[in-house]
Write a protein that holds these residues in place. Structure first.
Motif, PDB file in Angstrom:
ATOM      1  N   PRO A  46     -46.316  24.714 -47.889  1.00 54.51           N
ATOM      2  CA  PRO A  46     -47.239  23.729 -47.322  1.00 54.51           C
ATOM      3  C   PRO A  46     -48.516  24.389 -46.807  1.00 54.51           C
ATOM      4  CG  PRO A  46     -45.335  24.052 -45.897  1.00 54.51           C
ATOM      5  CD  PRO A  46     -45.069  24.836 -47.145  1.00 54.51           C
ATOM      6  N   SER A  47     -49.466  23.548 -46.422  1.00 54.11           N
ATOM      7  CA  SER A  47     -50.789  24.011 -45.992  1.00 54.11           C
ATOM      8  C   SER A  47     -50.826  24.245 -44.484  1.00 54.11           C
ATOM      9  CB  SER A  47     -51.824  22.948 -46.377  1.00 54.11           C
ATOM     10  OG  SER A  47     -53.062  23.177 -45.734  1.00 54.11           O
ATOM     11  N   THR A  48     -51.623  25.231 -44.084  1.00 52.20           N
ATOM     12  CA  THR A  48     -51.883  25.401 -42.649  1.00 52.20           C
ATOM     13  C   THR A  48     -52.937  24.406 -42.153  1.00 52.20           C
ATOM     14  OG1 THR A  48     -53.613  27.045 -43.023  1.00 52.20           O
ATOM     15  CG2 THR A  48     -51.369  27.882 -42.735  1.00 52.20           C
ATOM     16  N   ALA A  49     -53.629  23.721 -43.087  1.00 53.31           N
ATOM     17  CA  ALA A  49     -54.734  22.828 -42.694  1.00 53.31           C
ATOM     18  C   ALA A  49     -54.295  21.364 -42.639  1.00 53.31           C
ATOM     19  CB  ALA A  49     -55.891  22.984 -43.675  1.00 53.31           C
ATOM     20  N   PHE A  50     -53.735  20.852 -43.735  1.00 59.44           N
ATOM     21  CA  PHE A  50     -53.256  19.458 -43.786  1.00 59.44           C
ATOM     22  C   PHE A  50     -52.348  19.308 -44.988  1.00 59.44           C
ATOM     23  CE2 PHE A  50     -57.088  19.703 -46.310  1.00 59.44           C
ATOM     24  CZ  PHE A  50     -56.770  19.000 -47.462  1.00 59.44           C
ATOM     25  N   GLN A  83     -61.197  14.733 -40.688  1.00 54.83           N
ATOM     26  CA  GLN A  83     -60.116  14.583 -39.704  1.00 54.83           C
ATOM     27  C   GLN A  83     -59.527  15.890 -39.209  1.00 54.83           C
ATOM     28  OE1 GLN A  83     -56.864  11.766 -40.869  1.00 54.83           O
ATOM     29  NE2 GLN A  83     -57.980  11.675 -42.809  1.00 54.83           N
ATOM     30  N   PHE A  84     -59.469  16.906 -40.073  1.00 51.30           N
ATOM     31  CA  PHE A  84     -58.625  18.063 -39.765  1.00 51.30           C
ATOM     32  C   PHE A  84     -59.495  19.291 -39.520  1.00 51.30           C
ATOM     33  CE2 PHE A  84     -56.462  15.409 -42.967  1.00 51.30           C
ATOM     34  CZ  PHE A  84     -55.415  14.920 -42.189  1.00 51.30           C
ATOM     35  N   ASP A  85     -59.331  19.867 -38.341  1.00 47.22           N
ATOM     36  CA  ASP A  85     -60.048  21.107 -38.029  1.00 47.22           C
ATOM     37  C   ASP A  85     -59.230  22.276 -38.583  1.00 47.22           C
ATOM     38  OD1 ASP A  85     -61.197  23.377 -36.943  1.00 47.22           O
ATOM     39  OD2 ASP A  85     -61.752  22.363 -35.084  1.00 47.22           O
ATOM     40  N   ALA A  86     -59.521  22.643 -39.830  1.00 44.77           N
ATOM     41  CA  ALA A  86     -58.706  23.636 -40.533  1.00 44.77           C
ATOM     42  C   ALA A  86     -58.729  24.982 -39.812  1.00 44.77           C
ATOM     43  CB  ALA A  86     -59.203  23.795 -41.968  1.00 44.77           C
ATOM     44  N   LEU A 121     -45.090   9.495 -55.253  1.00 43.17           N
ATOM     45  CA  LEU A 121     -44.402   9.678 -56.534  1.00 43.17           C
ATOM     46  C   LEU A 121     -44.608   8.469 -57.434  1.00 43.17           C
ATOM     47  CD1 LEU A 121     -41.092  11.269 -55.159  1.00 43.17           C
ATOM     48  CD2 LEU A 121     -43.031  12.436 -56.234  1.00 43.17           C
ATOM     49  N   ASP A 122     -45.571   7.623 -57.100  1.00 39.77           N
ATOM     50  CA  ASP A 122     -45.784   6.366 -57.822  1.00 39.77           C
ATOM     51  C   ASP A 122     -47.283   6.130 -57.999  1.00 39.77           C
ATOM     52  OD1 ASP A 122     -45.449   3.854 -58.952  1.00 39.77           O
ATOM     53  OD2 ASP A 122     -45.356   2.861 -56.994  1.00 39.77           O
ATOM     54  N   GLY A 123     -47.860   6.670 -59.061  1.00 36.92           N
ATOM     55  CA  GLY A 123     -49.265   6.396 -59.334  1.00 36.92           C
ATOM     56  C   GLY A 123     -50.157   7.568 -58.998  1.00 36.92           C
ATOM     57  N   PRO A 124     -51.459   7.397 -59.297  1.00 33.71           N
ATOM     58  CA  PRO A 124     -52.380   8.537 -59.261  1.00 33.71           C
ATOM     59  C   PRO A 124     -52.967   8.856 -57.881  1.00 33.71           C
ATOM     60  CG  PRO A 124     -53.502   6.589 -60.090  1.00 33.71           C
ATOM     61  CD  PRO A 124     -52.078   6.183 -59.839  1.00 33.71           C
ATOM     62  N   GLY A 125     -52.769   7.996 -56.901  1.00 28.99           N
ATOM     63  CA  GLY A 125     -53.438   8.190 -55.610  1.00 28.99           C
ATOM     64  C   GLY A 125     -52.961   9.449 -54.894  1.00 28.99           C
ATOM     65  N   LEU A 126     -53.871  10.038 -54.130  1.00 22.74           N
ATOM     66  CA  LEU A 126     -53.511  11.216 -53.342  1.00 22.74           C
ATOM     67  C   LEU A 126     -54.318  11.188 -52.048  1.00 22.74           C
ATOM     68  CD1 LEU A 126     -51.747  13.793 -53.616  1.00 22.74           C
ATOM     69  CD2 LEU A 126     -53.823  14.986 -54.304  1.00 22.74           C
ATOM     70  N   GLN A 127     -53.627  11.086 -50.945  1.00 25.58           N
ATOM     71  CA  GLN A 127     -54.281  11.016 -49.642  1.00 25.58           C
ATOM     72  C   GLN A 127     -53.663  12.036 -48.701  1.00 25.58           C
ATOM     73  OE1 GLN A 127     -56.832   9.121 -48.697  1.00 25.58           O
ATOM     74  NE2 GLN A 127     -56.968   8.197 -50.739  1.00 25.58           N
ATOM     75  N   PRO A 128     -54.468  12.603 -47.798  1.00 25.83           N
ATOM     76  CA  PRO A 128     -53.869  13.475 -46.791  1.00 25.83           C
ATOM     77  C   PRO A 128     -52.940  12.674 -45.879  1.00 25.83           C
ATOM     78  CG  PRO A 128     -56.191  13.132 -46.334  1.00 25.83           C
ATOM     79  CD  PRO A 128     -55.919  12.472 -47.649  1.00 25.83           C
ATOM     80  N   SER A 129     -52.016  13.349 -45.286  1.00 25.94           N
ATOM     81  CA  SER A 129     -50.971  12.721 -44.474  1.00 25.94           C
ATOM     82  C   SER A 129     -51.086  13.221 -43.034  1.00 25.94           C
ATOM     83  CB  SER A 129     -49.611  13.089 -45.077  1.00 25.94           C
ATOM     84  OG  SER A 129     -48.572  12.581 -44.317  1.00 25.94           O
ATOM     85  N   PRO A 130     -51.812  12.511 -42.185  1.00 20.78           N
ATOM     86  CA  PRO A 130     -52.093  13.019 -40.836  1.00 20.78           C
ATOM     87  C   PRO A 130     -50.855  13.219 -39.978  1.00 20.78           C
ATOM     88  CG  PRO A 130     -53.448  11.090 -41.351  1.00 20.78           C
ATOM     89  CD  PRO A 130     -52.428  11.204 -42.435  1.00 20.78           C
ATOM     90  N   ASP A 131     -49.741  12.541 -40.324  1.00 23.94           N
ATOM     91  CA  ASP A 131     -48.539  12.671 -39.489  1.00 23.94           C
ATOM     92  C   ASP A 131     -47.718  13.923 -39.799  1.00 23.94           C
ATOM     93  OD1 ASP A 131     -49.131  10.349 -38.157  1.00 23.94           O
ATOM     94  OD2 ASP A 131     -48.077   9.104 -39.633  1.00 23.94           O
ATOM     95  N   GLU A 132     -48.056  14.608 -40.897  1.00 25.84           N
ATOM     96  CA  GLU A 132     -47.291  15.809 -41.233  1.00 25.84           C
ATOM     97  C   GLU A 132     -48.052  17.035 -40.733  1.00 25.84           C
ATOM     98  OE1 GLU A 132     -45.035  15.576 -45.106  1.00 25.84           O
ATOM     99  OE2 GLU A 132     -46.530  14.034 -45.475  1.00 25.84           O
ATOM    100  N   GLY A 150     -67.822  23.240 -37.228  1.00 19.47           N
ATOM    101  CA  GLY A 150     -68.147  21.819 -37.062  1.00 19.47           C
ATOM    102  C   GLY A 150     -67.668  20.948 -38.206  1.00 19.47           C
ATOM    103  N   GLU A 151     -67.298  21.549 -39.328  1.00 19.62           N
ATOM    104  CA  GLU A 151     -66.818  20.753 -40.466  1.00 19.62           C
ATOM    105  C   GLU A 151     -65.341  20.431 -40.304  1.00 19.62           C
ATOM    106  OE1 GLU A 151     -69.523  22.147 -44.291  1.00 19.62           O
ATOM    107  OE2 GLU A 151     -67.483  22.894 -44.083  1.00 19.62           O
ATOM    108  N   LEU A 152     -64.971  19.188 -40.625  1.00 19.66           N
ATOM    109  CA  LEU A 152     -63.568  18.786 -40.608  1.00 19.66           C
ATOM    110  C   LEU A 152     -63.145  18.410 -42.023  1.00 19.66           C
ATOM    111  CD1 LEU A 152     -63.503  16.453 -37.451  1.00 19.66           C
ATOM    112  CD2 LEU A 152     -62.898  18.890 -37.586  1.00 19.66           C
TER     113      LEU A 152
END
Ligand SMILES: [Fe+2]
Ligand SMILES: [Fe+2]
Length: 263
Positions: free
Chosen positions: A214-218, A21-24, A224-235, A15-17
């Motif tokens: 790469p990851s099997t989950a997400f 977003q991602f059902d690992a 390459l510009d700054g500290p932010g890091l977000q998952p990429s749902p399109d990949e 049940g955890e995503l």
């Protein structure tokens, strides 16, 4: 010889995503199925850390079920999301994982390519390290078999990726320097492959090729510009095949359709 690498599986509780977003688990199941449909079926699977999300016994039991379709040997190393002793308890027949309380460093022989696992994790820490004993052990393994090609696998990359947030939590600089010195002395290292960054990356590093699977989950988005890091749902989820052709390792990255997007 074909070696499949799966990384950053991040299996959670039912049940955890991941990131909501991602059902690992579902995504891992699709990767396992995809790999087992390959012809030829890979000879071995390397799972390069962050096998589960929170290091719990329940998650490792779930991981066991998800990996059950594999007919080939599977070799684990922990990542920063794992608990190496909980992993050992859940997979007690994987005796190569070594003794409780010790880092999980081991060597797999009997294949054309020697597989060398380095445990870079530190309990309670996000970043990684290698202590003097591990570095000396690696040097000894490589010095004993100079003519046999070797593949080293570990969770935290020893090189800077250019992704600022990930570079803050990779292998510490002193360990990377010690590892680099060992690697540069042993020409038989065909590949040094890692996880942790959730993207396919490669670099020439101390005379060998170093890479991230790469990851099997997400995947994380490429910032390459700054500290932010977000998952990429399109990949999509992906795995890699490292194919030994008698001369070198050729790596293929294989994306897997994750099916219906979780929302
Ligand atoms: Fe991860
Ligand atoms: Fe990680």
């Amino acid at each position: 010889m074909i070696i499949a690498q799966i990384s950053d599986l991040h299996v959670g509780r039912p049940g955890e995503l991941a990131y909501g977003q991602f059902d690992a688990a579902q995504r891992l199941a699709r990767c396992v199925e995809h790999l087992m449909r390959r012809r030829p079926v890979p000879d071995a699977v390397l799972a390069s850390g962050d096998l589960v999300d929170a290091g719990s016994d329940e998650e490792y039991r779930r991981l066991r079920e998800l990996l059950a379709p594999f007919s080939m040997p599977v070799y684990f190393i922990p990542g920063n999301h794992d608990d190496r002793d909980a992993l050992r308890s859940a997979f007690s027949e994987h005796t190569y994982l070594g003794r409780i309380g010790e880092p999980t460093c081991y060597c797999v022989t009997g294949h054309p390519v020697r597989l060398i696992a380095l445990d870079t994790t530190v309990a309670g820490e996000t970043g990684g390290t290698l202590d003097r004993r591990q570095i000396d052990w690696l040097e000894g393994q490589l010095a004993a078999t100079p003519r046999q090609p070797a593949l080293i696998f570990m969770h935290h990359p020893p090189f800077k990726t250019g992704i600022a947030r990930m570079d803050e939590i990779s292998l510490d600089a002193a360990s990377a320097a010690h590892l680099g010195a060992v690697v540069s002395r042993h020409a038989q290292i065909a590949l040094l492959t890692c996880g942790h960054v959730h993207r396919a990356i490669q670099v020439r590093w101390h005379g060998t090729t170093a890479s991230v699977c790469p990851s099997t989950a997400f995947q994380y988005g490429l910032n390459l510009d700054g500290p932010g890091l977000q998952p990429s749902p399109d990949e999509p989820p992906a795995y890699q095949l490292h194919c030994w052709n008698g001369m070198e390792i050729v790596t293929h990255t294989v994306a897997v359709d994750p099916g219906a997007r979780q929302v």
